[in-house]
Design an enzyme around this catalytic site. Structure first.
Site, short mmCIF file in Angstrom:
data_model
loop_
_atom_site.label_atom_id
_atom_site.label_comp_id
_atom_site.label_asym_id
_atom_site.label_seq_id
_atom_site.Cartn_x
_atom_site.Cartn_y
_atom_site.Cartn_z
N GLU A 30 1.14 11.05 5.93
CA GLU A 30 2.09 11.67 6.14
C GLU A 30 2.89 12.29 5.32
O GLU A 30 3.69 13.17 5.01
CB GLU A 30 2.97 10.78 7.20
CG GLU A 30 3.66 9.75 6.33
CD GLU A 30 4.44 8.53 6.97
OE1 GLU A 30 4.35 8.52 8.24
OE2 GLU A 30 5.43 8.03 6.47
N ILE A 53 4.62 1.03 -6.22
CA ILE A 53 3.29 0.33 -5.73
C ILE A 53 2.18 1.62 -5.37
O ILE A 53 1.31 1.36 -5.91
CB ILE A 53 3.53 -0.64 -4.63
CG1 ILE A 53 4.38 -1.80 -5.25
CG2 ILE A 53 2.25 -1.07 -3.70
CD1 ILE A 53 5.05 -2.70 -4.03
N GLY A 60 6.41 6.07 9.41
CA GLY A 60 5.09 6.16 10.14
C GLY A 60 4.44 4.83 9.72
O GLY A 60 3.27 4.94 10.00
N GLY A 104 2.66 5.93 0.48
CA GLY A 104 4.19 6.67 0.63
C GLY A 104 4.57 6.93 -0.83
O GLY A 104 3.66 7.03 -1.93
N GLY A 142 6.78 5.50 -4.39
CA GLY A 142 7.39 4.50 -5.19
C GLY A 142 6.29 3.99 -6.34
O GLY A 142 5.21 4.43 -6.41
#
Length: 614
Positions: free
Chosen positions: A233, A214, A331, A210, A212
Protein backbone atom coordinates in the site's frame (compact mmCIF):
# COMPACT_ATOMS: atom_id res chain seq x y z
CA UNK A 1 -4.00 21.22 -28.13
CA UNK A 2 -4.78 24.01 -25.66
CA UNK A 3 -5.92 22.91 -22.21
CA UNK A 4 -8.08 25.37 -20.31
CA UNK A 5 -8.04 25.26 -16.53
CA UNK A 6 -11.25 25.47 -14.48
CA UNK A 7 -12.02 28.77 -12.70
CA UNK A 8 -10.83 29.67 -9.22
CA UNK A 9 -13.17 28.39 -6.49
CA UNK A 10 -16.02 30.61 -5.38
CA UNK A 11 -16.44 28.77 -2.13
CA UNK A 12 -19.85 30.19 -1.20
CA UNK A 13 -21.25 28.80 -4.48
CA UNK A 14 -19.50 25.44 -4.15
CA UNK A 15 -20.02 24.54 -0.50
CA UNK A 16 -22.52 25.14 2.27
CA UNK A 17 -22.55 24.77 6.03
CA UNK A 18 -22.88 21.21 7.26
CA UNK A 19 -21.52 19.59 4.09
CA UNK A 20 -18.98 16.78 4.05
CA UNK A 21 -15.68 17.40 2.23
CA UNK A 22 -12.89 14.88 1.59
CA UNK A 23 -9.31 16.21 1.75
CA UNK A 24 -6.47 14.38 0.01
CA UNK A 25 -3.85 13.15 2.43
CA UNK A 26 -0.53 11.57 3.20
CA UNK A 27 2.35 13.56 1.67
CA UNK A 28 0.07 15.22 -0.89
CA UNK A 29 -2.34 17.26 1.23
CA UNK A 30 -3.49 20.30 -0.83
CA UNK A 31 -2.23 22.74 1.79
CA UNK A 32 -2.54 25.88 -0.34
CA UNK A 33 -6.08 24.91 -1.36
CA UNK A 34 -7.08 24.31 2.25
CA UNK A 35 -5.65 27.68 3.25
CA UNK A 36 -7.61 29.27 0.43
CA UNK A 37 -10.79 27.72 1.85
CA UNK A 38 -9.97 28.91 5.37
CA UNK A 39 -9.31 32.44 4.10
CA UNK A 40 -12.67 32.48 2.29
CA UNK A 41 -14.84 30.64 4.81
CA UNK A 42 -17.06 33.52 5.84
CA UNK A 43 -20.56 32.30 6.66
CA UNK A 44 -19.62 28.61 6.87
CA UNK A 45 -20.00 26.38 9.91
CA UNK A 46 -19.89 22.69 10.77
CA UNK A 47 -18.14 21.50 7.61
CA UNK A 48 -17.03 17.91 8.14
CA UNK A 49 -13.52 17.31 6.80
CA UNK A 50 -12.84 13.63 6.08
CA UNK A 51 -9.29 12.46 5.47
CA UNK A 52 -6.69 9.83 6.23
CA UNK A 53 -3.21 10.55 7.51
CA UNK A 54 -2.47 14.21 6.76
CA UNK A 55 1.22 15.11 6.83
CA UNK A 56 2.40 18.67 7.42
CA UNK A 57 0.55 21.47 9.18
CA UNK A 58 -3.18 20.90 9.68
CA UNK A 59 -4.51 24.29 10.83
CA UNK A 60 -8.13 23.25 10.22
CA UNK A 61 -7.85 20.93 13.25
CA UNK A 62 -6.99 23.79 15.62
CA UNK A 63 -9.25 24.96 18.42
CA UNK A 64 -9.82 28.30 16.70
CA UNK A 65 -11.63 26.58 13.82
CA UNK A 66 -13.81 24.22 15.88
CA UNK A 67 -17.03 25.93 14.77
CA UNK A 68 -15.97 26.01 11.14
CA UNK A 69 -14.65 22.46 10.75
CA UNK A 70 -15.15 19.06 12.34
CA UNK A 71 -12.38 16.62 11.44
CA UNK A 72 -13.24 12.97 10.87
CA UNK A 73 -10.05 10.99 10.27
CA UNK A 74 -9.38 7.38 9.32
CA UNK A 75 -5.82 7.60 10.63
CA UNK A 76 -4.61 9.83 13.45
CA UNK A 77 -1.32 11.56 12.76
CA UNK A 78 0.25 14.93 13.44
CA UNK A 79 0.09 16.86 16.69
CA UNK A 80 -2.88 19.05 15.77
CA UNK A 81 -5.16 16.24 14.62
CA UNK A 82 -4.14 14.04 17.55
CA UNK A 83 -4.85 16.84 20.00
CA UNK A 84 -8.25 17.46 18.43
CA UNK A 85 -9.14 13.76 18.74
CA UNK A 86 -7.89 13.63 22.33
CA UNK A 87 -9.97 16.69 23.23
CA UNK A 88 -13.10 15.40 21.53
CA UNK A 89 -13.12 18.09 18.83
CA UNK A 90 -12.36 15.54 16.12
CA UNK A 91 -13.52 12.02 15.38
CA UNK A 92 -11.63 8.86 14.54
CA UNK A 93 -13.41 6.36 12.27
CA UNK A 94 -11.80 2.90 12.28
CA UNK A 95 -12.03 1.10 8.95
CA UNK A 96 -9.92 -1.28 6.90
CA UNK A 97 -8.16 0.71 4.20
CA UNK A 98 -9.58 -1.62 1.54
CA UNK A 99 -13.14 -0.83 2.66
CA UNK A 100 -13.03 2.96 3.04
CA UNK A 101 -14.21 3.41 -0.53
CA UNK A 102 -17.43 1.56 0.36
CA UNK A 103 -18.19 4.27 2.92
CA UNK A 104 -18.33 6.72 0.01
CA UNK A 105 -20.18 4.47 -2.43
CA UNK A 106 -22.78 3.18 0.02
CA UNK A 107 -23.49 6.56 1.54
CA UNK A 108 -22.25 5.97 5.08
CA UNK A 109 -19.96 8.93 4.42
CA UNK A 110 -21.49 10.43 1.28
CA UNK A 111 -19.25 13.19 -0.03
CA UNK A 112 -20.35 16.65 -1.17
CA UNK A 113 -16.90 17.68 -2.42
CA UNK A 114 -13.32 16.48 -2.76
CA UNK A 115 -10.19 18.64 -2.40
CA UNK A 116 -7.11 17.16 -4.08
CA UNK A 117 -3.53 17.97 -5.01
CA UNK A 118 -2.71 17.10 -8.65
CA UNK A 119 -0.07 17.60 -11.30
CA UNK A 120 -0.67 20.02 -14.17
CA UNK A 121 -2.61 18.42 -17.03
CA UNK A 122 -0.68 16.73 -19.80
CA UNK A 123 -1.30 17.44 -23.50
CA UNK A 124 -4.45 15.32 -23.32
CA UNK A 125 -5.79 17.03 -20.21
CA UNK A 126 -4.98 14.35 -17.65
CA UNK A 127 -3.77 15.33 -14.18
CA UNK A 128 -2.08 12.82 -11.88
CA UNK A 129 -2.84 12.29 -8.21
CA UNK A 130 0.88 11.60 -7.88
CA UNK A 131 2.08 10.15 -4.59
CA UNK A 132 -1.38 9.79 -3.06
CA UNK A 133 -3.83 7.72 -5.11
CA UNK A 134 -4.94 5.55 -2.13
CA UNK A 135 -8.47 6.59 -1.04
CA UNK A 136 -8.29 9.84 -3.04
CA UNK A 137 -9.21 8.05 -6.24
CA UNK A 138 -12.24 6.43 -4.60
CA UNK A 139 -13.32 9.81 -3.24
CA UNK A 140 -12.89 11.42 -6.66
CA UNK A 141 -15.06 8.75 -8.29
CA UNK A 142 -17.85 9.14 -5.74
CA UNK A 143 -18.37 12.86 -5.23
CA UNK A 144 -20.50 15.62 -6.67
CA UNK A 145 -17.67 18.14 -6.85
CA UNK A 146 -13.89 18.04 -7.43
CA UNK A 147 -11.79 21.06 -6.44
CA UNK A 148 -8.08 20.85 -7.16
CA UNK A 149 -4.76 22.44 -6.39
CA UNK A 150 -2.77 22.32 -9.63
CA UNK A 151 0.77 21.79 -8.39
CA UNK A 152 3.83 21.35 -10.60
CA UNK A 153 5.64 19.66 -7.69
CA UNK A 154 3.24 16.70 -7.78
CA UNK A 155 4.94 13.78 -9.58
CA UNK A 156 3.18 12.14 -12.49
CA UNK A 157 2.72 8.51 -11.55
CA UNK A 158 1.59 5.64 -13.74
CA UNK A 159 -1.21 3.17 -13.12
CA UNK A 160 -4.74 4.37 -12.34
CA UNK A 161 -3.77 7.77 -10.99
CA UNK A 162 -5.37 10.16 -13.47
CA UNK A 163 -8.18 12.69 -13.26
CA UNK A 164 -9.16 14.56 -16.41
CA UNK A 165 -9.21 18.33 -16.16
CA UNK A 166 -12.79 18.33 -17.42
CA UNK A 167 -13.88 16.54 -14.23
CA UNK A 168 -12.53 19.35 -12.04
CA UNK A 169 -15.05 22.09 -11.22
CA UNK A 170 -12.62 24.65 -9.77
CA UNK A 171 -8.91 24.95 -9.10
CA UNK A 172 -6.08 27.12 -7.89
CA UNK A 173 -2.54 27.02 -9.24
CA UNK A 174 -0.07 26.75 -6.36
CA UNK A 175 3.29 25.04 -6.56
CA UNK A 176 4.50 23.62 -3.25
CA UNK A 177 6.68 20.60 -2.49
CA UNK A 178 5.11 17.44 -1.19
CA UNK A 179 5.72 16.91 2.51
CA UNK A 180 9.13 15.26 2.80
CA UNK A 181 9.74 12.59 5.42
CA UNK A 182 13.38 11.64 5.72
CA UNK A 183 14.24 8.00 6.47
CA UNK A 184 14.64 7.49 10.24
CA UNK A 185 18.02 6.47 11.62
CA UNK A 186 18.16 2.72 12.21
CA UNK A 187 19.27 1.76 15.73
CA UNK A 188 20.64 -1.57 16.99
CA UNK A 189 17.20 -2.76 18.10
CA UNK A 190 15.68 -2.18 14.67
CA UNK A 191 18.74 -3.79 13.03
CA UNK A 192 18.16 -7.00 14.96
CA UNK A 193 14.45 -7.06 14.16
CA UNK A 194 15.25 -6.43 10.50
CA UNK A 195 17.70 -9.32 10.44
CA UNK A 196 15.17 -11.71 11.92
CA UNK A 197 12.42 -10.61 9.54
CA UNK A 198 14.73 -10.92 6.53
CA UNK A 199 15.33 -14.57 7.45
CA UNK A 200 11.63 -15.24 6.91
CA UNK A 201 11.75 -13.84 3.37
CA UNK A 202 12.61 -16.30 0.61
CA UNK A 203 13.96 -15.43 -2.81
CA UNK A 204 11.08 -14.69 -5.17
CA UNK A 205 8.77 -13.42 -2.43
CA UNK A 206 6.52 -10.38 -2.88
CA UNK A 207 6.68 -7.79 -0.09
CA UNK A 208 4.44 -5.32 1.70
CA UNK A 209 5.91 -2.97 4.29
CA UNK A 210 5.34 0.35 6.00
CA UNK A 211 7.43 3.24 7.23
CA UNK A 212 9.82 3.49 10.14
CA UNK A 213 13.01 2.00 11.51
CA UNK A 214 11.96 -1.64 11.29
CA UNK A 215 10.94 -1.64 7.60
CA UNK A 216 14.09 0.35 6.77
CA UNK A 217 16.27 -2.17 8.59
CA UNK A 218 14.47 -5.13 7.05
CA UNK A 219 14.84 -3.84 3.50
CA UNK A 220 18.52 -3.20 4.16
CA UNK A 221 19.01 -6.91 4.94
CA UNK A 222 17.12 -7.98 1.83
CA UNK A 223 19.55 -6.44 -0.63
CA UNK A 224 21.22 -9.81 -1.29
CA UNK A 225 17.94 -11.62 -1.98
CA UNK A 226 16.89 -12.46 -5.53
CA UNK A 227 13.82 -11.71 -7.63
CA UNK A 228 11.79 -9.98 -4.93
CA UNK A 229 8.56 -8.23 -5.86
CA UNK A 230 6.64 -5.33 -4.32
CA UNK A 231 2.88 -5.15 -3.76
CA UNK A 232 2.53 -2.65 -0.93
CA UNK A 233 0.00 0.00 0.00
CA UNK A 234 2.95 2.29 0.70
CA UNK A 235 6.41 3.04 -0.68
CA UNK A 236 9.29 4.62 1.23
CA UNK A 237 12.87 5.60 0.40
CA UNK A 238 14.09 2.11 1.28
CA UNK A 239 12.53 0.78 -1.91
CA UNK A 240 15.06 2.73 -3.99
CA UNK A 241 18.05 1.02 -2.40
CA UNK A 242 16.39 -2.38 -2.73
CA UNK A 243 15.69 -1.85 -6.43
CA UNK A 244 19.16 -0.45 -7.10
CA UNK A 245 20.72 -3.47 -5.38
CA UNK A 246 19.07 -5.73 -7.94
CA UNK A 247 17.10 -7.62 -5.28
CA UNK A 248 13.76 -6.37 -6.65
CA UNK A 249 12.98 -7.49 -10.17
CA UNK A 250 9.23 -8.24 -9.82
CA UNK A 251 9.97 -11.12 -12.16
CA UNK A 252 8.46 -13.82 -9.93
CA UNK A 253 5.28 -11.91 -9.08
CA UNK A 254 2.09 -13.74 -10.00
CA UNK A 255 -0.06 -10.57 -9.97
CA UNK A 256 1.09 -7.56 -12.00
CA UNK A 257 4.42 -9.24 -12.84
CA UNK A 258 7.22 -6.86 -13.71
CA UNK A 259 5.67 -3.95 -11.80
CA UNK A 260 5.90 -2.41 -8.35
CA UNK A 261 2.28 -1.98 -7.25
CA UNK A 262 1.34 0.58 -4.59
CA UNK A 263 -1.22 3.21 -3.63
CA UNK A 264 0.80 5.98 -1.97
CA UNK A 265 4.35 7.08 -1.23
CA UNK A 266 5.83 8.85 1.78
CA UNK A 267 9.48 9.80 1.84
CA UNK A 268 12.10 12.28 0.81
CA UNK A 269 12.18 14.35 -2.36
CA UNK A 270 14.43 11.64 -3.76
CA UNK A 271 11.52 9.19 -3.55
CA UNK A 272 9.09 11.60 -5.21
CA UNK A 273 11.62 12.11 -8.03
CA UNK A 274 12.02 8.33 -8.30
CA UNK A 275 8.31 7.67 -8.86
CA UNK A 276 7.88 10.57 -11.29
CA UNK A 277 7.14 9.16 -14.76
CA UNK A 278 8.53 5.79 -13.65
CA UNK A 279 6.81 3.11 -15.77
CA UNK A 280 7.94 0.35 -13.40
CA UNK A 281 5.94 1.73 -10.45
CA UNK A 282 2.16 1.72 -10.75
CA UNK A 283 -0.29 3.41 -8.39
CA UNK A 284 -3.82 2.15 -7.84
CA UNK A 285 -6.66 2.88 -5.44
CA UNK A 286 -6.45 1.30 -1.98
CA UNK A 287 -9.69 -0.56 -2.71
CA UNK A 288 -7.69 -2.45 -5.36
CA UNK A 289 -4.20 -2.66 -3.86
CA UNK A 290 -5.46 -3.60 -0.38
CA UNK A 291 -8.19 -6.00 -1.44
CA UNK A 292 -7.18 -9.24 0.34
CA UNK A 293 -8.07 -11.46 -2.61
CA UNK A 294 -5.88 -9.31 -4.88
CA UNK A 295 -3.03 -9.44 -2.38
CA UNK A 296 -3.39 -13.23 -2.26
CA UNK A 297 -2.94 -13.44 -6.02
CA UNK A 298 0.75 -12.91 -5.28
CA UNK A 299 2.32 -16.24 -4.35
CA UNK A 300 4.76 -16.08 -1.42
CA UNK A 301 3.28 -12.80 -0.23
CA UNK A 302 5.12 -11.47 2.84
CA UNK A 303 3.28 -8.76 4.80
CA UNK A 304 5.38 -6.88 7.37
CA UNK A 305 3.39 -4.77 9.82
CA UNK A 306 3.93 -3.36 13.28
CA UNK A 307 2.03 -3.10 16.54
CA UNK A 308 1.85 -1.20 19.81
CA UNK A 309 1.45 -4.36 21.88
CA UNK A 310 0.76 -8.07 21.46
CA UNK A 311 -0.79 -10.23 24.16
CA UNK A 312 0.30 -13.76 24.92
CA UNK A 313 -2.49 -15.28 22.84
CA UNK A 314 -1.39 -13.32 19.76
CA UNK A 315 -3.92 -10.47 19.76
CA UNK A 316 -2.46 -7.37 18.10
CA UNK A 317 -3.14 -3.81 19.25
CA UNK A 318 -2.10 -1.30 16.60
CA UNK A 319 -4.29 1.81 16.74
CA UNK A 320 -4.62 2.67 20.44
CA UNK A 321 -2.68 2.96 23.67
CA UNK A 322 -5.22 2.02 26.28
CA UNK A 323 -8.19 4.34 25.85
CA UNK A 324 -6.15 6.81 23.75
CA UNK A 325 -6.47 6.35 20.00
CA UNK A 326 -3.02 6.73 18.49
CA UNK A 327 -3.06 5.99 14.75
CA UNK A 328 -5.46 3.84 12.71
CA UNK A 329 -6.24 0.40 11.38
CA UNK A 330 -4.78 1.26 7.99
CA UNK A 331 -3.99 -1.71 5.80
CA UNK A 332 -2.67 -4.11 8.43
CA UNK A 333 -5.65 -6.48 8.45
CA UNK A 334 -5.96 -6.30 4.65
CA UNK A 335 -2.39 -7.48 4.15
CA UNK A 336 -2.34 -9.94 7.05
CA UNK A 337 -5.46 -11.54 5.57
CA UNK A 338 -4.11 -11.46 2.01
CA UNK A 339 -0.75 -12.94 2.99
CA UNK A 340 -2.51 -15.62 5.07
CA UNK A 341 -4.39 -16.95 2.05
CA UNK A 342 -1.53 -16.45 -0.40
CA UNK A 343 0.21 -19.62 -1.53
CA UNK A 344 3.32 -19.70 0.64
CA UNK A 345 2.40 -16.36 2.21
CA UNK A 346 3.70 -15.07 5.55
CA UNK A 347 1.97 -12.37 7.62
CA UNK A 348 4.50 -10.89 10.07
CA UNK A 349 4.00 -8.53 13.00
CA UNK A 350 7.32 -6.88 13.90
CA UNK A 351 7.77 -4.65 16.94
CA UNK A 352 10.31 -3.70 19.60
CA UNK A 353 9.97 -5.80 22.73
CA UNK A 354 9.72 -2.75 25.01
CA UNK A 355 8.69 0.90 25.14
CA UNK A 356 9.63 3.94 27.23
CA UNK A 357 13.31 3.09 27.68
CA UNK A 358 12.70 -0.57 28.43
CA UNK A 359 10.30 0.18 31.30
CA UNK A 360 7.25 -1.31 29.57
CA UNK A 361 6.94 -4.65 27.82
CA UNK A 362 5.10 -4.63 24.50
CA UNK A 363 4.54 -8.37 24.90
CA UNK A 364 1.80 -8.43 27.55
CA UNK A 365 -0.23 -11.10 29.37
CA UNK A 366 -3.44 -9.29 28.38
CA UNK A 367 -4.10 -6.17 26.34
CA UNK A 368 -4.35 -2.86 28.16
CA UNK A 369 -7.72 -1.69 29.38
CA UNK A 370 -9.43 0.30 26.65
CA UNK A 371 -7.09 -0.89 23.89
CA UNK A 372 -8.63 -2.45 20.81
CA UNK A 373 -7.63 -5.53 18.87
CA UNK A 374 -6.84 -4.68 15.25
CA UNK A 375 -5.58 -8.08 14.16
CA UNK A 376 -7.08 -11.12 15.86
CA UNK A 377 -5.15 -14.00 17.38
CA UNK A 378 -6.44 -16.18 14.55
CA UNK A 379 -4.74 -14.05 11.89
CA UNK A 380 -1.22 -13.86 13.28
CA UNK A 381 1.43 -16.24 11.95
CA UNK A 382 4.70 -14.63 13.10
CA UNK A 383 5.63 -12.08 15.75
CA UNK A 384 9.19 -10.74 15.57
CA UNK A 385 11.10 -8.69 18.12
CA UNK A 386 14.81 -8.04 18.57
CA UNK A 387 14.89 -11.32 20.54
CA UNK A 388 13.68 -13.61 17.81
CA UNK A 389 10.78 -15.01 15.81
CA UNK A 390 7.65 -16.41 17.48
CA UNK A 391 5.77 -18.78 15.17
CA UNK A 392 2.08 -18.84 16.17
CA UNK A 393 0.06 -20.43 13.38
CA UNK A 394 -1.44 -23.72 14.50
CA UNK A 395 -0.14 -23.27 18.04
CA UNK A 396 -2.21 -23.80 21.17
CA UNK A 397 -2.62 -21.01 23.72
CA UNK A 398 0.06 -22.68 25.86
CA UNK A 399 2.49 -22.88 22.93
CA UNK A 400 1.73 -19.31 21.86
CA UNK A 401 2.38 -17.98 25.34
CA UNK A 402 5.75 -19.74 25.50
CA UNK A 403 6.72 -18.61 21.99
CA UNK A 404 5.88 -14.98 22.79
CA UNK A 405 7.57 -15.04 26.19
CA UNK A 406 10.70 -16.22 24.37
CA UNK A 407 10.77 -13.07 22.18
CA UNK A 408 9.92 -10.72 25.05
CA UNK A 409 12.65 -8.69 26.74
CA UNK A 410 14.57 -10.99 29.14
CA UNK A 411 13.77 -8.89 32.20
CA UNK A 412 10.02 -9.36 31.66
CA UNK A 413 10.00 -13.11 30.88
CA UNK A 414 9.73 -14.37 34.47
CA UNK A 415 6.83 -12.03 35.21
CA UNK A 416 5.03 -12.98 31.99
CA UNK A 417 5.37 -16.70 32.79
CA UNK A 418 4.08 -16.08 36.31
CA UNK A 419 1.06 -14.23 34.92
CA UNK A 420 0.03 -16.94 32.48
CA UNK A 421 0.52 -19.66 35.09
CA UNK A 422 -2.26 -18.05 37.14
CA UNK A 423 -4.64 -18.57 34.20
CA UNK A 424 -3.49 -22.19 33.69
CA UNK A 425 -2.42 -21.30 30.15
CA UNK A 426 0.75 -23.26 30.85
CA UNK A 427 0.91 -26.43 32.98
CA UNK A 428 2.11 -26.56 36.58
CA UNK A 429 5.37 -28.22 35.61
CA UNK A 430 6.35 -25.31 33.33
CA UNK A 431 8.56 -23.50 35.83
CA UNK A 432 11.39 -22.00 33.78
CA UNK A 433 11.15 -19.12 31.34
CA UNK A 434 13.22 -18.99 28.12
CA UNK A 435 16.79 -17.73 28.32
CA UNK A 436 19.22 -16.72 25.58
CA UNK A 437 22.75 -17.93 24.96
CA UNK A 438 24.82 -14.76 25.42
CA UNK A 439 27.69 -16.12 23.34
CA UNK A 440 25.51 -16.27 20.22
CA UNK A 441 25.29 -12.48 20.28
CA UNK A 442 22.32 -10.29 19.44
CA UNK A 443 20.94 -12.64 16.78
CA UNK A 444 20.01 -15.99 18.32
CA UNK A 445 19.16 -17.54 14.96
CA UNK A 446 21.58 -18.71 12.29
CA UNK A 447 20.46 -19.60 8.78
CA UNK A 448 22.22 -22.68 7.42
CA UNK A 449 22.45 -24.11 3.91
CA UNK A 450 22.97 -27.87 3.95
CA UNK A 451 22.82 -29.89 0.74
CA UNK A 452 20.77 -27.16 -0.96
CA UNK A 453 18.23 -27.03 1.86
CA UNK A 454 17.65 -24.24 4.39
CA UNK A 455 17.78 -24.92 8.13
CA UNK A 456 18.09 -22.77 11.24
CA UNK A 457 20.35 -23.20 14.24
CA UNK A 458 19.05 -21.70 17.48
CA UNK A 459 18.75 -22.32 21.22
CA UNK A 460 16.29 -24.95 22.38
CA UNK A 461 13.52 -23.31 24.42
CA UNK A 462 10.36 -24.15 26.40
CA UNK A 463 8.13 -23.58 23.36
CA UNK A 464 9.84 -26.63 21.79
CA UNK A 465 8.24 -29.04 24.25
CA UNK A 466 5.93 -30.70 21.72
CA UNK A 467 8.52 -30.50 18.93
CA UNK A 468 11.09 -32.34 21.06
CA UNK A 469 8.49 -34.95 21.91
CA UNK A 470 7.84 -35.46 18.18
CA UNK A 471 11.60 -35.60 17.61
CA UNK A 472 11.94 -38.35 20.23
CA UNK A 473 9.18 -40.49 18.74
CA UNK A 474 10.75 -40.18 15.27
CA UNK A 475 13.84 -42.16 16.44
CA UNK A 476 14.41 -45.82 15.79
CA UNK A 477 15.13 -48.18 18.69
CA UNK A 478 18.77 -48.28 17.59
CA UNK A 479 19.15 -44.50 17.75
CA UNK A 480 17.56 -44.42 21.22
CA UNK A 481 19.83 -47.20 22.44
CA UNK A 482 22.94 -45.45 21.14
CA UNK A 483 21.90 -42.12 22.64
CA UNK A 484 20.49 -43.22 26.01
CA UNK A 485 22.23 -46.55 26.61
CA UNK A 486 18.82 -48.22 26.85
CA UNK A 487 15.54 -48.30 24.94
CA UNK A 488 13.24 -45.66 26.52
CA UNK A 489 9.60 -46.21 25.64
CA UNK A 490 8.12 -42.83 26.46
CA UNK A 491 8.81 -39.11 26.34
CA UNK A 492 6.10 -37.50 28.46
CA UNK A 493 5.23 -33.83 28.17
CA UNK A 494 6.72 -33.33 31.65
CA UNK A 495 10.00 -34.97 30.63
CA UNK A 496 10.11 -33.08 27.34
CA UNK A 497 9.43 -29.83 29.20
CA UNK A 498 12.35 -30.53 31.52
CA UNK A 499 14.68 -31.12 28.56
CA UNK A 500 13.75 -27.91 26.74
CA UNK A 501 13.62 -25.68 29.85
CA UNK A 502 17.32 -24.90 30.01
CA UNK A 503 19.20 -22.18 31.87
CA UNK A 504 21.25 -21.30 28.83
CA UNK A 505 23.64 -19.14 30.83
CA UNK A 506 24.90 -22.27 32.65
CA UNK A 507 24.18 -25.20 30.38
CA UNK A 508 23.69 -24.92 26.63
CA UNK A 509 21.13 -26.59 24.38
CA UNK A 510 20.95 -26.01 20.63
CA UNK A 511 18.78 -27.41 17.88
CA UNK A 512 18.72 -27.37 14.10
CA UNK A 513 15.23 -26.99 12.69
CA UNK A 514 13.54 -26.93 9.32
CA UNK A 515 10.70 -24.46 8.89
CA UNK A 516 8.10 -25.16 6.21
CA UNK A 517 5.61 -22.33 6.48
CA UNK A 518 4.52 -22.39 10.11
CA UNK A 519 5.55 -26.01 10.66
CA UNK A 520 8.81 -26.30 12.58
CA UNK A 521 10.57 -29.67 12.76
CA UNK A 522 13.58 -30.43 14.92
CA UNK A 523 16.20 -32.44 13.03
CA UNK A 524 19.14 -32.34 15.44
CA UNK A 525 19.79 -31.43 19.07
CA UNK A 526 23.13 -30.79 20.74
CA UNK A 527 23.75 -29.77 24.32
CA UNK A 528 26.26 -29.68 27.10
CA UNK A 529 25.76 -29.89 30.85
CA UNK A 530 28.09 -27.82 33.02
CA UNK A 531 29.83 -29.33 36.08
CA UNK A 532 31.16 -26.53 38.30
CA UNK A 533 33.09 -28.88 40.61
CA UNK A 534 35.83 -29.38 37.99
CA UNK A 535 34.82 -26.64 35.49
CA UNK A 536 33.94 -29.15 32.79
CA UNK A 537 30.97 -29.90 30.59
CA UNK A 538 29.51 -33.03 29.05
CA UNK A 539 28.34 -32.87 25.43
CA UNK A 540 25.74 -35.03 23.68
CA UNK A 541 24.03 -35.06 20.28
CA UNK A 542 21.24 -36.78 18.45
CA UNK A 543 20.19 -36.34 14.81
CA UNK A 544 17.02 -37.47 13.08
CA UNK A 545 17.85 -40.62 11.08
CA UNK A 546 16.65 -39.14 7.79
CA UNK A 547 19.06 -36.24 8.20
CA UNK A 548 22.20 -38.03 9.34
CA UNK A 549 25.23 -37.43 7.15
CA UNK A 550 24.35 -33.79 6.41
CA UNK A 551 26.85 -32.39 8.92
CA UNK A 552 24.35 -31.30 11.55
CA UNK A 553 26.16 -32.88 14.49
CA UNK A 554 29.45 -31.31 13.35
CA UNK A 555 27.82 -27.89 13.11
CA UNK A 556 26.32 -28.20 16.58
CA UNK A 557 29.61 -29.44 18.05
CA UNK A 558 31.58 -26.52 16.61
CA UNK A 559 29.06 -24.09 18.08
CA UNK A 560 29.09 -25.75 21.51
CA UNK A 561 32.89 -25.78 21.61
CA UNK A 562 32.89 -22.07 20.81
CA UNK A 563 30.38 -21.34 23.60
CA UNK A 564 32.35 -23.41 26.10
CA UNK A 565 35.60 -21.67 25.14
CA UNK A 566 34.02 -18.25 25.60
CA UNK A 567 32.85 -19.34 29.05
CA UNK A 568 36.43 -20.44 29.85
CA UNK A 569 35.40 -24.00 30.67
CA UNK A 570 38.46 -26.23 31.02
CA UNK A 571 37.35 -29.36 29.20
CA UNK A 572 34.47 -30.94 27.28
CA UNK A 573 33.70 -34.62 27.80
CA UNK A 574 31.59 -36.99 25.73
CA UNK A 575 30.45 -40.55 26.42
CA UNK A 576 29.59 -42.49 23.27
CA UNK A 577 28.50 -46.09 22.79
CA UNK A 578 31.37 -48.09 21.31
CA UNK A 579 29.15 -49.14 18.43
CA UNK A 580 28.38 -45.56 17.44
CA UNK A 581 31.38 -45.18 15.20
CA UNK A 582 30.06 -42.18 13.17
CA UNK A 583 29.63 -40.12 16.35
CA UNK A 584 33.05 -41.16 17.70
CA UNK A 585 34.54 -40.09 14.37
CA UNK A 586 32.92 -36.65 14.62
CA UNK A 587 34.38 -36.04 18.07
CA UNK A 588 37.82 -37.26 17.03
CA UNK A 589 37.76 -35.00 13.94
CA UNK A 590 37.46 -32.11 16.40
CA UNK A 591 40.49 -33.22 18.43
CA UNK A 592 38.73 -35.13 21.19
CA UNK A 593 41.04 -37.80 22.64
CA UNK A 594 39.98 -41.20 23.92
CA UNK A 595 40.68 -41.91 27.57
CA UNK A 596 40.53 -45.16 29.50
CA UNK A 597 37.03 -46.29 30.48
CA UNK A 598 36.05 -49.04 32.91
CA UNK A 599 33.10 -49.90 30.67
CA UNK A 600 34.24 -51.34 27.32
CA UNK A 601 30.80 -50.67 25.83
CA UNK A 602 31.40 -46.92 26.23
CA UNK A 603 34.07 -44.67 24.75
CA UNK A 604 35.03 -41.61 26.79
CA UNK A 605 36.41 -38.68 24.80
CA UNK A 606 37.91 -35.48 26.18
CA UNK A 607 38.77 -32.12 24.60
CA UNK A 608 40.94 -29.67 26.51
CA UNK A 609 39.24 -26.42 25.63
CA UNK A 610 42.27 -24.25 26.31
CA UNK A 611 43.97 -25.97 23.38
CA UNK A 612 40.81 -25.73 21.23
CA UNK A 613 40.69 -21.97 21.76
CA UNK A 614 44.22 -21.44 20.42
Amino acid sequence: MTISLPPAPHWQKLLKSGCRVFVGGHASVPHALMQNLIDNSQGFSDIELVHGLALGATPWAREEYRRLFKVNTFFIGGAEVRRAVDEGRADYTPCFLSEISSLFTEGALALDAVLINVSPPDEFGYCSLGASVDICMSAVRHTKLIIAQINAEVPRTTGHSYVHISEISACIEADEPLVAVEPPPVDTQAERIGQYVSMLVDDGATLQFGIGKIPSATLKYLCHHKDLGIHSEMLTDSIIELIESGAVTNRKKTFHPGKVVTSFAIGSQRLYDFINNNPHVEFYASSYVNKPTNIAKNDNMVAINSALEVDLTGQVVADSIGHDFYSGIGGQVDFVTGASISKGGKPIIALPSTAKNETISRIVPSISEGAGVVTSRGNVHYVVTEYGVASLKGKSIRERALELIRVAHPKFRARLLEEVRTHYWVPHYQEKYPTDIPELGGIQLQKLQMQNETYYLRPLNPADERRLQEFFYSHTKETLRLRYNYDPKQMSREKSCDLVSVDQSTDAALCIVRQDGSRITIHAVGRFYYYPEDNSCEAAFVTRETHQGKGMAKRLLVQLIDIACQRKIDKMVAYVRAGNKPMISIFEQHNFKRVFSDDPSDVELVLKLEEAAL
